[in-house]
Design a protein around this motif. Structure first.
Motif, PDB file in Angstrom:
ATOM      1  N   THR A 292      16.179  40.023 -18.857  1.00  0.00           N
ATOM      2  CA  THR A 292      16.961  38.972 -18.218  1.00  0.00           C
ATOM      3  C   THR A 292      17.375  39.480 -16.840  1.00  0.00           C
ATOM      4  O   THR A 292      17.287  40.680 -16.553  1.00  0.00           O
ATOM      5  N   ASN A 293      17.874  38.567 -15.996  1.00  0.00           N
ATOM      6  CA  ASN A 293      18.387  38.997 -14.691  1.00  0.00           C
ATOM      7  C   ASN A 293      19.501  40.022 -14.870  1.00  0.00           C
ATOM      8  O   ASN A 293      19.571  41.006 -14.135  1.00  0.00           O
ATOM      9  N   GLU A 294      20.366  39.791 -15.842  1.00  0.00           N
ATOM     10  CA  GLU A 294      21.491  40.694 -16.071  1.00  0.00           C
ATOM     11  C   GLU A 294      21.000  42.095 -16.444  1.00  0.00           C
ATOM     12  O   GLU A 294      21.563  43.098 -16.001  1.00  0.00           O
ATOM     13  N   GLU A 295      19.971  42.179 -17.279  1.00  0.00           N
ATOM     14  CA  GLU A 295      19.424  43.481 -17.660  1.00  0.00           C
ATOM     15  C   GLU A 295      18.811  44.196 -16.463  1.00  0.00           C
ATOM     16  O   GLU A 295      18.971  45.407 -16.303  1.00  0.00           O
ATOM     17  N   LEU A 296      18.132  43.445 -15.598  1.00  0.00           N
ATOM     18  CA  LEU A 296      17.547  44.052 -14.404  1.00  0.00           C
ATOM     19  C   LEU A 296      18.628  44.551 -13.450  1.00  0.00           C
ATOM     20  O   LEU A 296      18.522  45.640 -12.893  1.00  0.00           O
ATOM     21  N   VAL A 297      19.678  43.757 -13.272  1.00  0.00           N
ATOM     22  CA  VAL A 297      20.777  44.171 -12.401  1.00  0.00           C
ATOM     23  C   VAL A 297      21.453  45.422 -12.958  1.00  0.00           C
ATOM     24  O   VAL A 297      21.736  46.371 -12.217  1.00  0.00           O
ATOM     25  N   ALA A 298      21.680  45.446 -14.263  1.00  0.00           N
ATOM     26  CA  ALA A 298      22.308  46.619 -14.883  1.00  0.00           C
ATOM     27  C   ALA A 298      21.431  47.857 -14.717  1.00  0.00           C
ATOM     28  O   ALA A 298      21.930  48.946 -14.405  1.00  0.00           O
ATOM     29  N   ALA A 299      20.125  47.706 -14.905  1.00  0.00           N
ATOM     30  CA  ALA A 299      19.204  48.840 -14.749  1.00  0.00           C
ATOM     31  C   ALA A 299      19.187  49.324 -13.302  1.00  0.00           C
ATOM     32  O   ALA A 299      19.167  50.526 -13.037  1.00  0.00           O
ATOM     33  N   ALA A 300      19.205  48.387 -12.355  1.00  0.00           N
ATOM     34  CA  ALA A 300      19.222  48.763 -10.939  1.00  0.00           C
ATOM     35  C   ALA A 300      20.511  49.492 -10.589  1.00  0.00           C
ATOM     36  O   ALA A 300      20.486  50.512  -9.902  1.00  0.00           O
ATOM     37  N   ARG A 301      21.632  48.984 -11.086  1.00  0.00           N
ATOM     38  CA  ARG A 301      22.920  49.642 -10.805  1.00  0.00           C
ATOM     39  C   ARG A 301      22.947  51.051 -11.389  1.00  0.00           C
ATOM     40  O   ARG A 301      23.461  51.977 -10.758  1.00  0.00           O
ATOM     41  N   ALA A 302      22.394  51.199 -12.577  1.00  0.00           N
ATOM     42  CA  ALA A 302      22.345  52.523 -13.202  1.00  0.00           C
ATOM     43  C   ALA A 302      21.487  53.472 -12.371  1.00  0.00           C
ATOM     44  O   ALA A 302      21.849  54.642 -12.179  1.00  0.00           O
ATOM     45  N   GLN A 303      20.359  52.970 -11.857  1.00  0.00           N
ATOM     46  CA  GLN A 303      19.495  53.829 -11.054  1.00  0.00           C
ATOM     47  C   GLN A 303      20.149  54.173  -9.718  1.00  0.00           C
ATOM     48  O   GLN A 303      20.051  55.312  -9.247  1.00  0.00           O
ATOM     49  N   ILE A 304      20.850  53.230  -9.116  1.00  0.00           N
ATOM     50  CA  ILE A 304      21.569  53.506  -7.868  1.00  0.00           C
ATOM     51  C   ILE A 304      22.635  54.572  -8.107  1.00  0.00           C
ATOM     52  O   ILE A 304      22.778  55.518  -7.327  1.00  0.00           O
ATOM     53  N   ALA A 305      23.403  54.425  -9.190  1.00  0.00           N
ATOM     54  CA  ALA A 305      24.445  55.413  -9.510  1.00  0.00           C
ATOM     55  C   ALA A 305      23.832  56.789  -9.738  1.00  0.00           C
ATOM     56  O   ALA A 305      24.392  57.810  -9.286  1.00  0.00           O
ATOM     57  N   GLU A 306      22.707  56.834 -10.423  1.00  0.00           N
ATOM     58  CA  GLU A 306      22.023  58.104 -10.667  1.00  0.00           C
ATOM     59  C   GLU A 306      21.583  58.762  -9.377  1.00  0.00           C
ATOM     60  O   GLU A 306      21.767  59.966  -9.161  1.00  0.00           O
ATOM     61  N   LEU A 307      21.032  57.974  -8.454  1.00  0.00           N
ATOM     62  CA  LEU A 307      20.588  58.507  -7.162  1.00  0.00           C
ATOM     63  C   LEU A 307      21.788  58.974  -6.334  1.00  0.00           C
ATOM     64  O   LEU A 307      21.729  60.007  -5.661  1.00  0.00           O
ATOM     65  N   GLN A 308      22.876  58.221  -6.373  1.00  0.00           N
ATOM     66  CA  GLN A 308      24.068  58.611  -5.614  1.00  0.00           C
ATOM     67  C   GLN A 308      24.675  59.896  -6.166  1.00  0.00           C
ATOM     68  O   GLN A 308      25.167  60.719  -5.404  1.00  0.00           O
ATOM     69  N   ALA A 309      24.631  60.069  -7.473  1.00  0.00           N
ATOM     70  CA  ALA A 309      25.175  61.279  -8.098  1.00  0.00           C
ATOM     71  C   ALA A 309      24.386  62.520  -7.697  1.00  0.00           C
ATOM     72  O   ALA A 309      24.930  63.618  -7.660  1.00  0.00           O
ATOM     73  N   LYS A 310      23.115  62.359  -7.372  1.00  0.00           N
ATOM     74  CA  LYS A 310      22.260  63.477  -6.983  1.00  0.00           C
ATOM     75  C   LYS A 310      22.439  63.879  -5.521  1.00  0.00           C
ATOM     76  O   LYS A 310      21.982  64.938  -5.122  1.00  0.00           O
ATOM     77  N   GLN A 311      23.066  63.015  -4.723  1.00  0.00           N
ATOM     78  CA  GLN A 311      23.257  63.315  -3.306  1.00  0.00           C
ATOM     79  C   GLN A 311      24.383  64.318  -3.138  1.00  0.00           C
ATOM     80  O   GLN A 311      25.454  64.179  -3.741  1.00  0.00           O
ATOM     81  N   PRO A 312      24.152  65.334  -2.307  1.00  0.00           N
ATOM     82  CA  PRO A 312      25.214  66.311  -2.067  1.00  0.00           C
ATOM     83  C   PRO A 312      26.378  65.662  -1.314  1.00  0.00           C
ATOM     84  O   PRO A 312      26.181  64.773  -0.499  1.00  0.00           O
ATOM     85  N   GLU A 313      27.573  66.137  -1.629  1.00  0.00           N
ATOM     86  CA  GLU A 313      28.765  65.604  -0.942  1.00  0.00           C
ATOM     87  C   GLU A 313      28.819  66.129   0.473  1.00  0.00           C
ATOM     88  O   GLU A 313      28.470  67.271   0.736  1.00  0.00           O
ATOM     89  N   ALA A 314      29.313  65.283   1.373  1.00  0.00           N
ATOM     90  CA  ALA A 314      29.380  65.672   2.795  1.00  0.00           C
ATOM     91  C   ALA A 314      30.618  66.457   3.097  1.00  0.00           C
ATOM     92  O   ALA A 314      31.577  66.490   2.468  1.00  0.00           O
TER      93      ALA A 314
END
Length: 147
Positions: free
Chosen positions: A125-147
């Protein structure tokens, strides 16, 4: 996860792969889709060569191009719809090296029904895709070193 299908008589485009990539990239930009692997890997263009005689308008002319753009429901507001049709038509004509092709390019905008996005063997569903995208964005952001 937009899908783009281009149908034209064989020989219309010199570099079909580049056209498919250009249209996919263009659509991601117009939709303002986040640049994350989930979307980059699953936004695709397909250029279909039709044998001579497999395409015709009512007058028997076959020098047309049909483009179908499939997006999730609500992905394109009116301004984005206008941009997709305009930019895709322009890109198709340029890829064919024929500016007059803009007058003979049909662009169909189609929205998937809820649950209509099969991805990874699951009807999402659209909701499942949005949730998966948000999870992937959060995962990528967590991997970025802090400035």
């Amino acid at each position: 996860m937009p899908m783009i299908d281009v149908y034209a008589t064989a020989g219309t485009f010199q570099d079909k792969h580049q056209l498919a990539q250009d249209l996919a990239t263009l659509l991601m930009g117009i939709e303002e889709v986040p640049n994350i692997p989930m979307f980059r890997q699953n936004t695709a263009g397909f250029v279909h060569d039709l044998p001579a005689g497999d395409l015709s308008n009512v007058n028997g002319e076959s020098n047309y191009v049909r483009v179908q753009v499939l997006t999730n429901a609500g992905a394109l507001d009116r301004d984005k719809q206008l941009a997709v049709v305009s930019k895709f038509t322009e890109t198709i004509a340029a890829a064919a090296g024929d500016s007059t092709l803009a007058e003979r390019t049909w662009v169909l905008l189609t929205e998937a029904v809820p649950g209509g996005w099969g991805l990874g063997g699951h009807a999402n569903t659209n909701e499942e895709l949005v949730a998966a995208a948000r999870a992937q964005i959060a995962e990528l952001q967590a991997k970025q070193p802090e400035a």
